[in-house]
Design an enzyme around this catalytic site. Structure first.
Site, PDB file in Angstrom:
ATOM      1  N   GLU A 157       3.388  -1.850  13.902  1.00  0.00           N
ATOM      2  CA  GLU A 157       2.255  -2.056  12.978  1.00  0.00           C
ATOM      3  C   GLU A 157       0.924  -2.207  13.720  1.00  0.00           C
ATOM      4  OE1 GLU A 157       2.490  -1.174  10.164  1.00  0.00           O
ATOM      5  OE2 GLU A 157       4.601  -1.390   9.631  1.00  0.00           O
ATOM      6  N   GLY A 189       0.806  -1.224   0.000  1.00  0.00           N
ATOM      7  CA  GLY A 189       0.000   0.000   0.000  1.00  0.00           C
ATOM      8  C   GLY A 189       0.831   1.261   0.000  1.00  0.00           C
ATOM      9  N   ALA A 190       1.735   1.347   0.958  1.00  0.00           N
ATOM     10  CA  ALA A 190       2.515   2.567   1.108  1.00  0.00           C
ATOM     11  C   ALA A 190       3.631   2.317   2.109  1.00  0.00           C
ATOM     12  CB  ALA A 190       1.629   3.706   1.611  1.00  0.00           C
ATOM     13  N   MET A 191       4.520   3.311   2.251  1.00  0.00           N
ATOM     14  CA  MET A 191       5.672   3.144   3.142  1.00  0.00           C
ATOM     15  C   MET A 191       5.982   4.446   3.853  1.00  0.00           C
ATOM     16  SD  MET A 191       8.013   1.199   4.371  1.00  0.00           S
ATOM     17  CE  MET A 191       9.145   1.844   5.590  1.00  0.00           C
ATOM     18  N   HIS A 214      -2.396   6.195   8.373  1.00  0.00           N
ATOM     19  CA  HIS A 214      -1.519   5.135   8.888  1.00  0.00           C
ATOM     20  C   HIS A 214      -0.042   5.517   8.708  1.00  0.00           C
ATOM     21  CE1 HIS A 214      -0.505   0.835   9.735  1.00  0.00           C
ATOM     22  NE2 HIS A 214       0.526   1.122   8.954  1.00  0.00           N
ATOM     23  N   GLU A 215       0.323   5.878   7.492  1.00  0.00           N
ATOM     24  CA  GLU A 215       1.739   6.191   7.243  1.00  0.00           C
ATOM     25  C   GLU A 215       2.153   7.428   8.029  1.00  0.00           C
ATOM     26  OE1 GLU A 215       3.041   3.734   5.968  1.00  0.00           O
ATOM     27  OE2 GLU A 215       1.291   2.887   4.970  1.00  0.00           O
ATOM     28  N   ASN A 265       8.557   6.022   5.123  1.00  0.00           N
ATOM     29  CA  ASN A 265       9.894   6.615   5.187  1.00  0.00           C
ATOM     30  C   ASN A 265       9.853   8.004   5.813  1.00  0.00           C
ATOM     31  OD1 ASN A 265      10.688   4.464   3.263  1.00  0.00           O
ATOM     32  ND2 ASN A 265       9.443   5.687   1.870  1.00  0.00           N
TER      33      ASN A 265
HETATM   34  N1  B3K Z   1       5.718  -0.564   6.839  1.00  0.00           N
HETATM   35  C1  B3K Z   1       5.227  -0.746   5.508  1.00  0.00           C
HETATM   36  C2  B3K Z   1       5.193  -2.159   5.068  1.00  0.00           C
HETATM   37  C3  B3K Z   1       6.486  -2.669   4.595  1.00  0.00           C
HETATM   38  C4  B3K Z   1       6.328  -4.055   4.008  1.00  0.00           C
HETATM   39  C5  B3K Z   1       7.628  -4.653   3.616  1.00  0.00           C
HETATM   40  N2  B3K Z   1       7.453  -5.924   2.976  1.00  0.00           N
HETATM   41  C6  B3K Z   1       3.881  -0.126   5.319  1.00  0.00           C
HETATM   42  C7  B3K Z   1       3.084   0.047   6.534  1.00  0.00           C
HETATM   43  O1  B3K Z   1       2.766  -0.864   7.260  1.00  0.00           O
HETATM   44  O2  B3K Z   1       2.756   1.161   6.827  1.00  0.00           O
HETATM   45 ZN    ZN Z   2       2.331   0.266   8.934  1.00  0.00          ZN
END
Ligand code: B3K
Ligand code: ZN
Length: 852
Positions: free
Chosen positions: A315, A256-258, A292-293, A260
């Protein structure tokens, strides 16, 4: 590449060295990107002196290596580089490397890769090692300064912009972070921008970066971001901590998204939205994922995980927070129902099969395989239970303490629980089992009424799961209310705390035998088992004051009816039909809630339920019964439906808000019933007049569901062939609604469609994932569904193991079905395992599913 070795939680050791500062320089080129890394390091005082330094690195061409300016000869192996202690100073030193990588050939979409001319990165969990040599583990936290050089107009990285010129830009991130939060983006991008003033009065520049032409479709994501930032200040007291917050939309993305730091990267499908192209569900998902992000900035980035076994620390908590946020923005009751539907569909399914694992697992081969519904959704449920047990006020205190105590650290579940213990004085030793033991508890209930005393007798069973045959009693918060027979509440919601295998609770001073409303709000993620007469379920559907349980009563009633239809060929009785009709037509109820009540249990859900009650589910039988059920409902509501559809029409402009979306949901539910009676005439009209994607795609689904809609499909394709995200819907819908005996053929035909770009994860999921989600089609007795999915997983695996492995969970339910189907699936999984060069990802998944 498939060195099959399990990583164990019990092997954890702090890293040998600390990294104080990272300085990276990128010369971008599709085939030969140069990465210069300067790491300011020192031995970790927490370890014995004289340790070798092991750096992770995969697929890197090492061009230069030096320590304190002195070149060093060292030969990397397949997974990294070891520098012997003898070559390293006892105190601080500077390690410099230069490597070359080829982002253009990176089809795994992990590390630095290209998506339609744009450079982007995905480092979580272990992608940074594909960019440069580094201790790629979350407990190594460092400050990063990044210089990007490339002939593209927009060059982004984490943190704040410090300097830029033609063809270069420099970024500095003042907050120490693990490498998995590193990000870089370069491309010909346009920004949709806004500003945000934080609660302490700092000004933040917000940008959503997209391809030219997409700027007009960012407004909803931006609005969601601003609301998220405000909400996190108001509800959790968390303020944003950089001068800029950038979001980038990319088309090729594994999930979905990341999150960073300061530079979130999103699957474009969860950013871009306009009324014409996005459905109400898309809008809701965009809001949730943006939140969420963003929320990860505190729960994940400022406080990160010590190791990947602690993944739920960030998470589970961040899902819990985004669920709270969406509940506040929309209807909390509807949101809770949707979350539970999803929990049961994905997490219960996982927990009851061979892939069951604890919310905090203690071993893995490939960490990417553990971004699961258990870690995310059950992880969130566990936090919900904790809050229910300690109360909202103590939860808030505990969270304040968590942020204060662990800011800037890489923490563990033990740290998290200790914060709650210290803030509340509670002993959470037993509660911790929710983190360490897998499986969905079964909660059996009996009740009794004698001389004005009502007693609830509970018994919990904690089923065996792979590697965990025996389990202890769980702490279960059981929210109950009691109603008297005229529907008044005689006991308002009360949380019972069950801590034993068997436990009874007494309620005194009752004039008549009450009707219990158990597990209100789904207060614990368990399967509730109680012999409940249909009349009592219908009573609760009509009278329960807890909206979740009101819905749940209707749901349970529907599942009882459907189960009897499947197993005994029964017809859907008038009780269920009348009770449901009353809710559907009750204008005092939220339309979104009524739409949820009209949604029939899914086929997979029925298969899960039948299996749990000792039956072998027959996919074709479930499919047929469910269709008969829909037809009976259409008959029952028939004369009322056109009026409902007319009353719910929304003249005027489109608004994506929850109220309007709820009305559209109910209207489409009614349209779907009507389509069975009018051969799709009304749905055709809605399709022709639709001015928004919700109704366009909703009407098309109604038509496909009755075996019509070919002309509309063709029109849809012509209208939308230029839009990838919309075309994903076109692919997925036809497969989702294909009749069981046609699903494989429809899918096969679509894989030959020129727009079936299977290397794009969204498109792959829209086609192969849709077949896996068509229960009766995928499980068709001839096995063509199994073969086609397996064939495509094997084709994708060498290019993109992460996405292939994730989709292999299509097979996780094999033990539910009959011997023939079991044999076919097992043979398919064995063939997979025997394939030469199979990825570590898929090897682990197939092996665990087989349980061999
Ligand atoms: N933290 C990332 C998910 C990364 C998955 C790597 N295979 C998105 C999230 O949970 O917000
Ligand atoms: Zn997450």
């Amino acid at each position: 590449m498939t060195e099959a070795r399990a990583i164990l939680l019990s092997d954890y050791q702090p890293f040998s060295h600390l990294v104080d500062q990272v300085t990276l320089t990128f010369h971008l080129a599709p085939q030969a990107t140069r990465v210069m890394a300067r790491l300011e390091m020192r031995p970790n005082p927490a370890r014995e002196p004289g340790q070798d330094l092991r750096l992770d690195g995969e697929g890197l061409r090492l061009l230069a290596l030096s320590v304190d300016g002195r070149p060093l000869a060292a030969q990397p192996d397949a997974t990294g580089l070891t520098l012997a202690a003898a070559h390293l100073p006892d105190g601080p030193f500077v390690l410099e490397t230069e490597v070359e990588i080829a982002p253009e050939g990176n089809t795994a979409l992990e590390g630095l890769y290209m998506s339609r001319g744009m450079y982007c990165t995905q480092c979580e969990a272990e992608g940074f090692r594909k960019i440069t040599f580094y201790p790629d583990r979350p407990d190594v936290m460092a400050r990063f300064r990044v210089r990007v050089e490339g002939d593209l107009p927009v060059l982004l990285s984490n943190g704040n912009p410090v300097a830029a010129g033609p063809g270069w830009a420099e970024w500095d991130d003042p907050w120490p972070k693990p490498a998995y939060l590193f990000a870089l983006v370069a491309g010909d991008l346009r920004a949709h921008s806004a500003r945000f003033r934080t609660m302490s009065g700092r000004d933040v520049a917000l940008n959503i970066w997209v391809r030219p032409g997409d700027e007009q479709r960012c407004a909803y994501a931006m609005d969601s971001l601003i609301r998220s930032m405000r909400w996190d200040e108001e509800v959790y007291g968390r303020e944003y901590d950089l001068d800029v917050f950038n979001i980038v939309a990319v088309d090729d993305f594994n999930m979905g998204a990341m999150e960073n730091k300061g530079l979130n990267i999103f699957n474009s499908k969860f950013v871009l939205a306009s009324p014409e192209t996005a459905t109400d569900d898309d809008f809701a998902r965009i809001e949730a994922i943006i939140a969420h992000e963003y929320f990860h900035n505190w729960t994940g980035n400022r406080i990160t995980c010590r190791d990947w076994f602690q993944l739920c620390l960030k998470e589970g908590l961040t899902v819990y927070r985004d669920q709270q946020f969406s509940g506040d923005m929309r209807s909390a009751a509807v949101k809770r129902i949707e979350d539970v539907l999803m929990l049961r569909a994905r997490q219960f399914r996982e927990d009851q099969g061979p892939l069951a694992h604890a919310v905090r697992p203690d071993s893995y081969m490939e960490i990417n395989n553990f971004y699961t519904a258990t870690i995310y959704e059950k992880g969130a449920e566990v936090i919900g239970m904790l809050r229910r047990l300690v109360g909202a006020e103590a939860y808030a205190r505990a969270l304040d303490l968590y942020f204060e105590r662990h800011d800037g650290e890489a923490a563990t579940i033990e740290d998290w629980l200790r914060v709650f213990e210290d803030a509340t004085g509670r002993d959470l030793t037993q509660f911790k089992r929710w983190y360490t033991e897998a499986g969905t508890p079964l909660l059996k209930v009996r009740d009794e009424f004698n001389n004005g005393v009502y007693t609830l007798h509970f018994e919990q069973e904690n089923p065996a799961t792979p590697g965990q045959p025996v389990k202890g009693a769980k702490v279960l918060p059981i929210a109950v209310g009691l109603l008297n027979p005229n529907g008044d509440e005689v006991l308002a919601t009360t949380v019972l705390e069950m801590t034993e295998m068997r436990q009874s609770f007494r309620f005194e001073g009752l004039a008549t035998r009450p009707v219990p409303s158990l597990l209100r709000g789904f207060s614990a993620p368990v399967v509730l088992e109680r012999e409940t007469p249909a009349a009592e379920r219908a009573f609760l559907l009509a009278h329960d004051t807890d909206p979740f349980n009101k819905w749940e009563a209707g749901r349970a009633l529907a599942k009882d009816v459907l189960a009897r239809m499947v197993t005994a060929g029964a017809a859907p009785g008038p009780d269920w039909l009348d009770a449901l009709a009353r809710v559907a037509l009750d204008e005092s109820l939220d339309p979104a809630f009524r739409a949820l009540c009209l949604r029939l249990p899914s086929e997979d859900d029925m298969a899960q339920t039948l299996h749990a009650s000792g039956h072998v589910p027959d996919p074709a039988g479930i499919y047929a019964a469910r269709r008969r059920m829909g037809a009976a409902l259409a008959q029952r509501l028939g004369s009322e439906v056109p009026g409902l559809i007319a009353a719910l029409a929304e003249p005027g402009g489109f608004s994506p808000d929850a109220r309007a979306a709820g009305r559209r949901a109910l209207r489409l539910a009614a349209l779907s019933l009507l389509s069975r009676l009018d051969d799709g005439a009304a749905a055709r009209a809605v399709f022709a007049q639709a001015n928004n994607m919700t109704e366009e795609v909703g009407a098309l689904a109604c038509l496909l569901d009755i075996g019509a809609g070919q002309a509309e499909l063709a029109r849809f394709e012509t209208r939308w062939s230029h839009d990838r995200n919309v075309m994903d819907k076109w692919f997925a819908l036809q497969i989702a609604f294909a009749a069981p005996e046609r699903a494989v053929e429809v899918t096969r035909d679509l894989t030959a469609h020129p727009a079936f770009d299977w290397k794009n994860p969204n498109r792959f999921r829209a086609v192969i994932g849709a077949l896996a989600g068509n229960h009766a089609g995928f499980h068709h007795a001839e096995g063509g569904g199994y073969d086609l999915v397996a064939e495509w997983l094997l084709r994708l695996d060498p290019l993109n193991p992460q996405t292939a492995a994730r989709m292999s969970t299509a097979f996780e339910t094999w033990r539910r079905y009959d011997a023939d189907r079991q044999a076919m699936i097992r043979a398919g999984l064995r063939r997979m395992l025997a394939t030469e060069g199979l990825s570590r990802d898929l090897t682990e998944m197939a092996g665990r599913m087989l349980g061999e």
